[in-house]
Structure formats: C-alpha cells, structure tokens
Design a protein around this motif. Sequence first.
Motif, mmCIF file in Angstrom:
data_model
loop_
_atom_site.group_PDB
_atom_site.id
_atom_site.type_symbol
_atom_site.label_atom_id
_atom_site.label_comp_id
_atom_site.label_asym_id
_atom_site.label_seq_id
_atom_site.Cartn_x
_atom_site.Cartn_y
_atom_site.Cartn_z
ATOM 1 N N LEU A 89 0.739 -1.126 -0.003
ATOM 2 C CA LEU A 89 -0.018 0.153 -0.004
ATOM 3 C C LEU A 89 0.897 1.337 0.000
ATOM 4 O O LEU A 89 0.504 2.281 -0.920
ATOM 5 C CB LEU A 89 -0.936 -0.019 1.220
ATOM 6 C CG LEU A 89 -1.880 1.141 1.321
ATOM 7 C CD1 LEU A 89 -2.878 1.343 0.333
ATOM 8 C CD2 LEU A 89 -2.657 1.003 2.866
ATOM 9 N N LYS A 90 1.973 1.117 0.662
ATOM 10 C CA LYS A 90 2.862 2.305 0.755
ATOM 11 C C LYS A 90 3.420 2.689 -0.338
ATOM 12 O O LYS A 90 3.868 3.747 -0.932
ATOM 13 C CB LYS A 90 3.701 2.136 1.850
ATOM 14 C CG LYS A 90 4.784 3.452 1.907
ATOM 15 C CD LYS A 90 5.702 3.194 3.006
ATOM 16 C CE LYS A 90 6.798 4.132 3.250
ATOM 17 N NZ LYS A 90 7.985 3.958 4.195
ATOM 18 N N LEU A 91 3.766 1.395 -1.115
ATOM 19 C CA LEU A 91 4.539 1.600 -2.673
ATOM 20 C C LEU A 91 3.355 2.284 -3.703
ATOM 21 O O LEU A 91 3.682 3.005 -4.365
ATOM 22 C CB LEU A 91 4.937 0.293 -2.941
ATOM 23 C CG LEU A 91 5.328 0.163 -4.520
ATOM 24 C CD1 LEU A 91 6.683 1.026 -4.515
ATOM 25 C CD2 LEU A 91 5.649 -1.304 -4.962
ATOM 26 N N ILE A 92 2.027 1.943 -3.506
ATOM 27 C CA ILE A 92 1.192 2.143 -4.489
ATOM 28 C C ILE A 92 0.898 3.804 -4.110
ATOM 29 O O ILE A 92 0.687 4.466 -5.128
ATOM 30 C CB ILE A 92 0.034 1.353 -4.285
ATOM 31 C CG1 ILE A 92 0.282 -0.148 -4.935
ATOM 32 C CG2 ILE A 92 -1.131 1.975 -4.889
ATOM 33 C CD1 ILE A 92 -0.847 -1.025 -4.728
ATOM 34 N N ARG A 93 0.939 4.108 -2.940
ATOM 35 C CA ARG A 93 0.836 5.599 -2.491
ATOM 36 C C ARG A 93 1.746 6.675 -3.041
ATOM 37 O O ARG A 93 1.602 7.529 -3.434
ATOM 38 C CB ARG A 93 0.513 5.667 -1.114
ATOM 39 C CG ARG A 93 -0.860 5.282 -0.655
ATOM 40 C CD ARG A 93 -1.126 5.636 0.738
ATOM 41 N NE ARG A 93 -2.455 5.127 1.021
ATOM 42 C CZ ARG A 93 -3.222 5.093 2.168
ATOM 43 N NH1 ARG A 93 -2.220 5.308 3.272
ATOM 44 N NH2 ARG A 93 -4.417 4.797 2.642
ATOM 45 N N THR A 94 2.775 5.894 -3.103
ATOM 46 C CA THR A 94 4.080 6.837 -3.668
ATOM 47 C C THR A 94 3.766 6.898 -5.203
ATOM 48 O O THR A 94 4.369 8.041 -5.784
ATOM 49 C CB THR A 94 5.305 6.125 -3.525
ATOM 50 O OG1 THR A 94 5.537 4.884 -3.728
ATOM 51 C CG2 THR A 94 5.486 6.223 -1.700
ATOM 52 N N VAL A 95 3.407 5.945 -5.637
ATOM 53 C CA VAL A 95 3.426 5.988 -7.465
ATOM 54 C C VAL A 95 2.007 6.888 -7.840
ATOM 55 O O VAL A 95 1.949 7.622 -8.648
ATOM 56 C CB VAL A 95 3.110 4.557 -7.867
ATOM 57 C CG1 VAL A 95 2.925 4.641 -9.324
ATOM 58 C CG2 VAL A 95 4.511 3.853 -7.560
ATOM 59 N N THR A 96 0.888 6.604 -6.949
ATOM 60 C CA THR A 96 -0.404 7.321 -7.492
ATOM 61 C C THR A 96 -0.716 8.504 -6.549
ATOM 62 O O THR A 96 -0.459 8.495 -5.361
ATOM 63 C CB THR A 96 -1.586 6.190 -7.267
ATOM 64 O OG1 THR A 96 -1.593 5.658 -6.280
ATOM 65 C CG2 THR A 96 -1.683 5.123 -8.328
ATOM 66 N N PRO A 97 -1.123 9.537 -7.004
ATOM 67 C CA PRO A 97 -1.274 10.505 -6.007
ATOM 68 C C PRO A 97 -2.575 10.742 -5.217
ATOM 69 O O PRO A 97 -2.937 11.347 -4.492
ATOM 70 C CB PRO A 97 -1.592 11.785 -7.141
ATOM 71 C CG PRO A 97 -1.836 11.299 -8.626
ATOM 72 C CD PRO A 97 -1.324 9.923 -8.250
#
Length: 98
Positions: A89-97
């Motif tokens: 989830l942390k990885l996805i939040r860094t990629v998507t705004p």
Amino acid sequence: MKQLTVCWAMSIAPAILSWSAIARALPPPDDPPEEILRTEIVLEARSPIDGEPLTPAEYARLQAELQQPNDPPQLSSDVRYNIFLLRLLKLIRTVTPF
C-alpha cells in the motif's frame, strides 16, 4: 568620610560572598579525587536486568550473554502478510497521487 566607608563596604561585600560561594562548591577534603576512583577495580557489580548484586565472574558471563546476537523473533504468517500488504500500500501511494 562616612560615604567612603559605605561605598567600601558595598564593594567588598559581594567579593566576600562570591568567595564563600566558591568555597561551598568545592568537594569535602576527605573525598578522593576522580583520577584515583577511575583506577580502582570494582569487585561488586549489579545486574543491568534486575539490579541484584553479582560477583565479577557472574557479571562477565552476563555481559557476554547480552552481547551475543539473538535470533529475531519469528512472526506469525498473518502478521507477516499484513506487513507485506502495508508495504505494498505504501508503494502504491508513492506511485499514485490519490
């Protein structure tokens, strides 16, 4: 002449008080210097875990045990899976705004 005596007394009083404050800050004369205390061999020790008195051999053994690396605690598979999801989830939040 009277003013001179009062001025002299007012100028000498703080000096006397400061000298007495310096004298009170000194350690007692029978107190051994720190240099001597550093060279003394301590024959009694306390456990860093529970504070009970230990002999020098017990203290050395305890220090050796505490310095050995321990295996990390094993987590259950559910906890490891939740940590994986949080990292994902942390990885996805860094990629998507959003």
